[in-house]
Design a protein around this motif. Structure first.
Motif: not given
Length: 331
Positions: A1-10, A12-21
């Motif tokens: 599942m994707a999460s999007i958050r503000k980090h400084r001036d960028k 940042q998108v993170r994707i985590r799913r069971a069984g995947l890197q």
């Protein structure tokens, strides 16, 4: 599942799913990050993203085989044979491999080694549950395998279609050899198989409450395709069952599958039947039903075939009978 958050001036998108890197990437614009996340989610659904090697490193092929044998195979009608096959497979070194290291090449080496001692058709029968094992692991157990390592394995097995029918004098030799068996159930089992076209397992599993002699019908509850069927009985079948039912309740044949298999092999050698198999009695019976004039739906009702193409694989009319019909039509 994707999460999007503000980090400084960028963003940042993170994707985590069971069984995947886990995946992460930074973007100047949030909409670009959201679009990338959607693309990665689609790829994840299609199994196009890298798997989590750490998860696969914790599992060996032996772990999957044992789980499949004890939770999936045990529910099958042919469990005993599959249990023996899978237990023997566990002793091969390939089963010690971790899933992260397992490749189609490993099974290719196993195939080449096994073909030195077994026929391709036998090896295919051994590998079928292994192939299904990986499908179950991927789709039901959540094991992060990108594909089935047996999916691309090439194994050419000759067609198993048989056209063997009883030759002149063979049925008499079968009955004579059956009467010499110490087990009194061998002869009625063989006679009933030819009179009904039932499979060996269906005959051996018969019980008295499946039979209605008055209506000349027999209910087969457990079948190969899982669909119960009621078959009409010939005069010969009624005669055989009538003798068996005298004073009997419960199972008609108190004999195990293995005991009958061994008895049949001895009988086949004694009767000098060559390549005639017990299952060929089913071929013979179905072919005789057609020769009696029954149409395909009527024969399918007896045989249990739900696919006419499969039914016709069992149909082998004698050439002599065809010639007689051709001669009569031109006379």
């Amino acid at each position: 599942m994707a999460s999007i958050r503000k980090h400084r001036d960028k963003w940042q998108v993170r994707i985590r799913r069971a069984g995947l890197q886990p995946l992460s990437k930074s973007f100047s614009l949030r909409k670009d990050g959201a679009e990338w996340a959607r693309q990665m989610e689609v790829k994840a659904d299609r199994a196009e993203l890298p798997t989590d090697l750490k998860a696969l490193q914790r599992i060996t092929l032996a772990d999957l085989v044992v789980r499949y044998r004890d939770t999936v195979s045990v529910k099958k009608r042919g469990y005993e044979n599959e249990r023996i096959s899978l237990t023997a497979f566990l002793h091969h070194p390939i089963c010690s491999k971790r899933l992260s290291d397992l490749r189609t090449e490993d099974f290719a080496a196993y195939r080449d080694q096994m073909l030195q001692t077994v026929k391709p058709t036998s090896l295919k029968r051994y590998l079928d549950p292994i192939h299904n094992l990986f499908e179950v692991a991927r789709h039901e157990w959540g094991v992060p395998l990108r594909d089935n390592p047996l999916g691309r394995l090439k194994l050419k097995a000759p067609s198993q279609r048989r056209e063997r029918r009883l030759l002149s004098g063979e049925w008499e030799r079968i009955l004579e050899a059956a009467r010499l068996c110490r087990n009194p159930w061998i002869e009625p089992i063989i006679r009933l198989a030819l009179a009904t076209g039932m499979r060996r397992g269906e005959v051996l599993a018969l019980e008295d409450n499946q039979i209605d002699l008055e209506r000349r019908s027999l209910l087969i509850r457990k079948t190969k395709n899982g669909h119960a069927r009621t078959i009409p009985l010939t005069v010969e079948a009624v005669r055989i069952l009538g003798q068996l039912l005298r004073g009997r309740l419960g199972p008609l044949f108190p004999i195990t599958r293995n005991a009958f298999r061994l008895a049949w092999e001895r009988l086949r050698e004694r009767a000098d039947l060559g390549d005639f198999h017990f299952h060929d009695l089913r071929h013979e019976a179905i072919s005789r039903f057609f020769e009696l004039g029954l149409n395909p739906p009527e024969v399918a009702l007896i045989s249990g075939h739900r696919d006419m193409r499969q039914l016709f694989r069992y149909t082998h009319p004698l050439r002599e009978g065809i010639i007689d019909k051709m001669d009569r039509s031109t006379s």
